[in-house]
Design a protein around this motif. Structure first.
Motif, PDB file in Angstrom:
ATOM      1  N   ALA A  43      47.225  17.550 -39.353  1.00 37.12           N
ATOM      2  CA  ALA A  43      45.775  17.462 -39.179  1.00 37.12           C
ATOM      3  C   ALA A  43      45.166  18.794 -39.593  1.00 37.12           C
ATOM      4  O   ALA A  43      44.648  19.537 -38.772  1.00 37.12           O
ATOM      5  N   ALA A  44      45.273  19.108 -40.878  1.00 32.69           N
ATOM      6  CA  ALA A  44      44.804  20.399 -41.379  1.00 32.69           C
ATOM      7  C   ALA A  44      43.309  20.556 -41.120  1.00 32.69           C
ATOM      8  O   ALA A  44      42.542  19.589 -41.124  1.00 32.69           O
ATOM      9  N   GLY A  45      42.903  21.814 -40.893  1.00 26.65           N
ATOM     10  CA  GLY A  45      41.522  22.104 -40.597  1.00 26.65           C
ATOM     11  C   GLY A  45      40.603  21.910 -41.789  1.00 26.65           C
ATOM     12  O   GLY A  45      41.040  21.752 -42.934  1.00 26.65           O
ATOM     13  N   ALA A  46      39.302  21.930 -41.511  1.00 23.59           N
ATOM     14  CA  ALA A  46      38.305  21.608 -42.527  1.00 23.59           C
ATOM     15  C   ALA A  46      38.297  22.614 -43.676  1.00 23.59           C
ATOM     16  O   ALA A  46      38.127  22.231 -44.836  1.00 23.59           O
ATOM     17  N   LEU A  47      38.439  23.908 -43.383  1.00 25.50           N
ATOM     18  CA  LEU A  47      38.445  24.901 -44.452  1.00 25.50           C
ATOM     19  C   LEU A  47      39.599  24.649 -45.413  1.00 25.50           C
ATOM     20  O   LEU A  47      39.445  24.674 -46.631  1.00 25.50           O
ATOM     21  N   ARG A  48      40.753  24.437 -44.842  1.00 26.67           N
ATOM     22  CA  ARG A  48      41.958  24.193 -45.643  1.00 26.67           C
ATOM     23  C   ARG A  48      41.795  22.947 -46.508  1.00 26.67           C
ATOM     24  O   ARG A  48      42.113  22.956 -47.701  1.00 26.67           O
ATOM     25  N   ARG A  49      41.273  21.870 -45.921  1.00 24.30           N
ATOM     26  CA  ARG A  49      41.102  20.617 -46.653  1.00 24.30           C
ATOM     27  C   ARG A  49      40.045  20.740 -47.742  1.00 24.30           C
ATOM     28  O   ARG A  49      40.225  20.267 -48.867  1.00 24.30           O
ATOM     29  N   ALA A  50      38.918  21.370 -47.408  1.00 24.26           N
ATOM     30  CA  ALA A  50      37.827  21.467 -48.379  1.00 24.26           C
ATOM     31  C   ALA A  50      38.237  22.286 -49.592  1.00 24.26           C
ATOM     32  O   ALA A  50      37.880  21.954 -50.732  1.00 24.26           O
ATOM     33  N   ALA A  51      38.969  23.359 -49.369  1.00 21.99           N
ATOM     34  CA  ALA A  51      39.432  24.176 -50.486  1.00 21.99           C
ATOM     35  C   ALA A  51      40.423  23.411 -51.351  1.00 21.99           C
ATOM     36  O   ALA A  51      40.304  23.383 -52.590  1.00 21.99           O
ATOM     37  N   LEU A  52      41.395  22.765 -50.726  1.00 21.69           N
ATOM     38  CA  LEU A  52      42.409  22.030 -51.483  1.00 21.69           C
ATOM     39  C   LEU A  52      41.795  20.913 -52.315  1.00 21.69           C
ATOM     40  O   LEU A  52      42.282  20.604 -53.411  1.00 21.69           O
ATOM     41  N   ALA A  53      40.726  20.321 -51.801  1.00 21.08           N
ATOM     42  CA  ALA A  53      40.069  19.240 -52.539  1.00 21.08           C
ATOM     43  C   ALA A  53      39.518  19.723 -53.870  1.00 21.08           C
ATOM     44  O   ALA A  53      39.314  18.922 -54.794  1.00 21.08           O
ATOM     45  N   LYS A  54      39.264  21.032 -54.004  1.00 22.70           N
ATOM     46  CA  LYS A  54      38.758  21.591 -55.247  1.00 22.70           C
ATOM     47  C   LYS A  54      39.823  22.381 -56.009  1.00 22.70           C
ATOM     48  O   LYS A  54      39.502  23.107 -56.947  1.00 22.70           O
ATOM     49  N   GLY A  55      41.077  22.262 -55.605  1.00 24.67           N
ATOM     50  CA  GLY A  55      42.146  22.970 -56.286  1.00 24.67           C
ATOM     51  C   GLY A  55      42.274  24.426 -55.880  1.00 24.67           C
ATOM     52  O   GLY A  55      42.890  25.219 -56.595  1.00 24.67           O
ATOM     53  N   ILE A  56      41.715  24.774 -54.725  1.00 26.95           N
ATOM     54  CA  ILE A  56      41.733  26.149 -54.226  1.00 26.95           C
ATOM     55  C   ILE A  56      42.611  26.203 -52.981  1.00 26.95           C
ATOM     56  O   ILE A  56      42.574  25.293 -52.139  1.00 26.95           O
ATOM     57  N   ARG A  57      43.369  27.237 -52.844  1.00 29.39           N
ATOM     58  CA  ARG A  57      44.165  27.438 -51.643  1.00 29.39           C
ATOM     59  C   ARG A  57      43.443  28.448 -50.747  1.00 29.39           C
ATOM     60  O   ARG A  57      43.287  29.607 -51.120  1.00 29.39           O
ATOM     61  N   TYR A  58      42.970  27.993 -49.564  1.00 26.12           N
ATOM     62  CA  TYR A  58      42.367  28.913 -48.609  1.00 26.12           C
ATOM     63  C   TYR A  58      43.393  29.314 -47.560  1.00 26.12           C
ATOM     64  O   TYR A  58      44.173  28.480 -47.077  1.00 26.12           O
ATOM     65  N   GLY A  59      43.388  30.584 -47.204  1.00 30.48           N
ATOM     66  CA  GLY A  59      44.282  31.050 -46.160  1.00 30.48           C
ATOM     67  C   GLY A  59      43.807  32.362 -45.579  1.00 30.48           C
ATOM     68  O   GLY A  59      42.657  32.762 -45.746  1.00 30.48           O
ATOM     69  N   SER A  60      44.726  33.057 -44.924  1.00 28.77           N
ATOM     70  CA  SER A  60      44.371  34.278 -44.206  1.00 28.77           C
ATOM     71  C   SER A  60      45.611  35.127 -44.024  1.00 28.77           C
ATOM     72  O   SER A  60      46.738  34.649 -44.135  1.00 28.77           O
ATOM     73  N   SER A  61      45.379  36.387 -43.711  1.00 26.67           N
ATOM     74  CA  SER A  61      46.483  37.248 -43.311  1.00 26.67           C
ATOM     75  C   SER A  61      46.913  36.895 -41.891  1.00 26.67           C
ATOM     76  O   SER A  61      46.148  36.339 -41.106  1.00 26.67           O
ATOM     77  N   ALA A  62      48.168  37.224 -41.572  1.00 23.93           N
ATOM     78  CA  ALA A  62      48.679  37.037 -40.216  1.00 23.93           C
ATOM     79  C   ALA A  62      49.869  37.956 -40.009  1.00 23.93           C
ATOM     80  O   ALA A  62      50.512  38.395 -40.965  1.00 23.93           O
ATOM     81  N   ALA A  63      50.156  38.234 -38.749  1.00 20.34           N
ATOM     82  CA  ALA A  63      51.280  39.102 -38.401  1.00 20.34           C
ATOM     83  C   ALA A  63      51.966  38.569 -37.154  1.00 20.34           C
ATOM     84  O   ALA A  63      51.366  37.837 -36.351  1.00 20.34           O
ATOM     85  N   THR A  64      53.223  38.947 -36.989  1.00 21.43           N
ATOM     86  CA  THR A  64      53.981  38.479 -35.827  1.00 21.43           C
ATOM     87  C   THR A  64      53.326  38.897 -34.519  1.00 21.43           C
ATOM     88  O   THR A  64      53.326  38.137 -33.550  1.00 21.43           O
ATOM     89  N   TRP A  65      52.760  40.119 -34.496  1.00 19.29           N
ATOM     90  CA  TRP A  65      52.169  40.592 -33.241  1.00 19.29           C
ATOM     91  C   TRP A  65      50.906  39.824 -32.878  1.00 19.29           C
ATOM     92  O   TRP A  65      50.415  39.922 -31.747  1.00 19.29           O
ATOM     93  N   GLN A  66      50.387  39.027 -33.799  1.00 24.19           N
ATOM     94  CA  GLN A  66      49.234  38.182 -33.508  1.00 24.19           C
ATOM     95  C   GLN A  66      49.662  36.782 -33.060  1.00 24.19           C
ATOM     96  O   GLN A  66      49.231  36.299 -32.015  1.00 24.19           O
ATOM     97  N   VAL A  67      50.489  36.120 -33.845  1.00 27.67           N
ATOM     98  CA  VAL A  67      50.780  34.702 -33.583  1.00 27.67           C
ATOM     99  C   VAL A  67      51.856  34.488 -32.538  1.00 27.67           C
ATOM    100  O   VAL A  67      51.866  33.445 -31.873  1.00 27.67           O
ATOM    101  N   GLN A  68      52.754  35.444 -32.341  1.00 26.64           N
ATOM    102  CA  GLN A  68      53.842  35.205 -31.394  1.00 26.64           C
ATOM    103  C   GLN A  68      53.390  35.195 -29.941  1.00 26.64           C
ATOM    104  O   GLN A  68      53.723  34.267 -29.200  1.00 26.64           O
ATOM    105  N   PRO A  69      52.633  36.184 -29.487  1.00 25.86           N
ATOM    106  CA  PRO A  69      52.239  36.173 -28.068  1.00 25.86           C
ATOM    107  C   PRO A  69      50.948  35.402 -27.797  1.00 25.86           C
ATOM    108  O   PRO A  69      50.480  35.400 -26.665  1.00 25.86           O
ATOM    109  N   ASP A  70      50.384  34.738 -28.797  1.00 26.69           N
ATOM    110  CA  ASP A  70      49.072  34.109 -28.653  1.00 26.69           C
ATOM    111  C   ASP A  70      49.130  32.681 -29.208  1.00 26.69           C
ATOM    112  O   ASP A  70      48.718  32.420 -30.338  1.00 26.69           O
ATOM    113  N   PRO A  71      49.656  31.722 -28.431  1.00 29.11           N
ATOM    114  CA  PRO A  71      49.840  30.361 -28.961  1.00 29.11           C
ATOM    115  C   PRO A  71      48.543  29.677 -29.343  1.00 29.11           C
ATOM    116  O   PRO A  71      48.531  28.840 -30.254  1.00 29.11           O
ATOM    117  N   GLY A  72      47.429  30.016 -28.682  1.00 32.10           N
ATOM    118  CA  GLY A  72      46.161  29.419 -29.080  1.00 32.10           C
ATOM    119  C   GLY A  72      45.775  29.813 -30.486  1.00 32.10           C
ATOM    120  O   GLY A  72      45.351  28.989 -31.296  1.00 32.10           O
TER     121      GLY A  72
END
Length: 411
Positions: free
Chosen positions: A65-94
């Protein structure tokens, strides 16, 4: 990553991850409430292989169930994303769940910088953090842009400030190229693209080919270090897209000179048959005065000239600094959103722009708050989601920009 206030380079803060986590307070458990809701994973995963595997498994399931930004970009042949790091995603499941849904590509924010990879000059290479963030991205179905093979910063406290400048040529070659060889070989086939050379050109302190002459690798090895890095990366990961990445093309007194220097550098690399495939445009933007100082016609011409040289274009680190704006949240958010709308309306007209990455997805994790806090103490708000993971006007502006962009052949 570049200083928004005019200094030549950003000072990387090794303690940034800990500082950002301290700022979370009770907001860490809050989830995005707009649109489809989802449950927060139970437990408190730690920085272990087991904890990372649990997050990866849960996040991977969420990509259906990909989010709207991801879907809207892909629909136009664009890959939308972001930076991320372990210290962000590991202790913060939300946040990990939000990231898994909305981001369609992962830029390694700092897990492959030398303060993680080689924390002291004598330390063996440590791929622990890099392996975890690449595994997380794979579980989310996110291609990885790995950064950076060549950069003069990100060394951390284990290195003396001028350590690289004191190297002899042979020592510098062994250190830089030896690290690149092992790193690229380790991740070959597991990442989509590499930022090979980051911030190696300049509008003023430059040679005939636009290269920044004050760069330590330039002074120890010579200008051939850029070519050598690209050839080595291609040799050990021949299917990867290889980028030269830079800032300062949008506004500022030296924007024109910086564009010219980059075009010279690209021409030099192409004339030498160096495998450079894409230009990374950092796009760290400033809200104050952007409408008056951003020359849309000149910028569009620059992107066309890059595309004419056969390169794809990645927007790699987009965010909007809110200096010069009042502290009032509604006013600031509207102004930041306007910058996103104005910039993307120009940049996305170029079909060679295949990737758009913001430097962070939520204000909860922004380098600007740590490195360049506002003088009035108001929290920075440069990204599409706020600290509580709720979408902001910037999110809506980006969504409209993707939906209005012309379609293109995907990368």
């Amino acid at each position: 990553m570049a200083d928004q206030g005019g200094l030549r380079r950003r000072s990387f803060l090794v303690g940034g991850g800990l500082g950002a986590m301290a700022m979370l307070g009770g907001g860490a458990a809050q989830l995005l409430t707009a649109g489809a809701a989802w449950a927060e994973p139970a437990g408190d995963p730690r920085r272990t292989a087991a904890g990372m595997a649990a997050i990866t498994a849960g996040a991977g399931a969420g990509t259906r169930a990909a989010g709207a930004l991801r879907r809207a970009a892909l629909a136009k042949g664009i890959r939308y994303g972001s930076s991320a790091a372990t210290w962000q995603v590991q202790p913060d499941p939300g946040y990990a769940e939000l990231y898994a849904r909305e981001s369609g590509m992962l830029l390694t924010e700092d897990d492959l910088l030398w303060y993680r990879l080689k924390p002291t000059p004598d330390a063996p290479l440590d791929f622990t953090y890099g392996d975890q963030i690449v595994q997380y991205a794979a579980g989310n179905g996110q291609p990885v842009l790995a950064a950076h093979l060549v950069w003069d910063e990100g060394l951390g406290d284990g290195w003396e400030p001028d350590a690289l400048f004191g190297l002899g040529e042979r020592e510098a070659r062994d250190l830089l190229f030896g690290t690149i060889k092992r790193e690229v070989a380790h991740y070959a086939g597991r990442v989509k693209a590499w930022v090979v050379a980051n911030e190696v050109t300049d509008g003023e302190d430059k040679d005939a080919n636009g290269y920044w002459t004050e760069e330590p690798w330039y002074q120890t090895i010579g200008p051939s270090y850029v070519e050598g890095a690209f050839r080595l990366a291609h040799r050990h990961d021949p299917r990867a897209v290889l980028l030269i990445n830079e800032f300062g093309f949008e506004t500022g007194d030296d924007a024109v000179a910086r564009r010219r220097s980059m075009l010279k550098a690209i021409d030099h690399l192409k004339s030498r048959n160096v495998p450079v495939h894409a230009l990374g445009v950092q796009a760290h933007l400033n809200a104050a005065g952007f409408a008056e100082t951003f020359d849309a016609k000149a910028y569009r011409s620059f992107l066309r000239q890059v595309a004419a040289r056969g390169l794809s274009i990645f927007i790699t680190e987009m965010d909007v600094q809110d200096d010069g704006l009042p502290a009032d949240v509604a006013v600031r958010d509207a102004a930041v959103a306007e910058v996103y709308a104005r910039y993307l309306s120009v940049a996305l007209q170029e079909p060679a722009v295949k990737v758009v990455l913001s430097f962070g997805l939520s204000d909860r994790y922004t380098w600007l708050q740590e490195d360049y806090p506002r003088e009035d103490g108001a929290a920075r708000r440069p990204l599409p989601f706020d600290e509580d993971l709720r979408p902001k006007p910037a999110y809506a502006a980006m969504l409209r920009a993707f939906r209005q962009a012309p379609a293109r052949r995907p990368l």
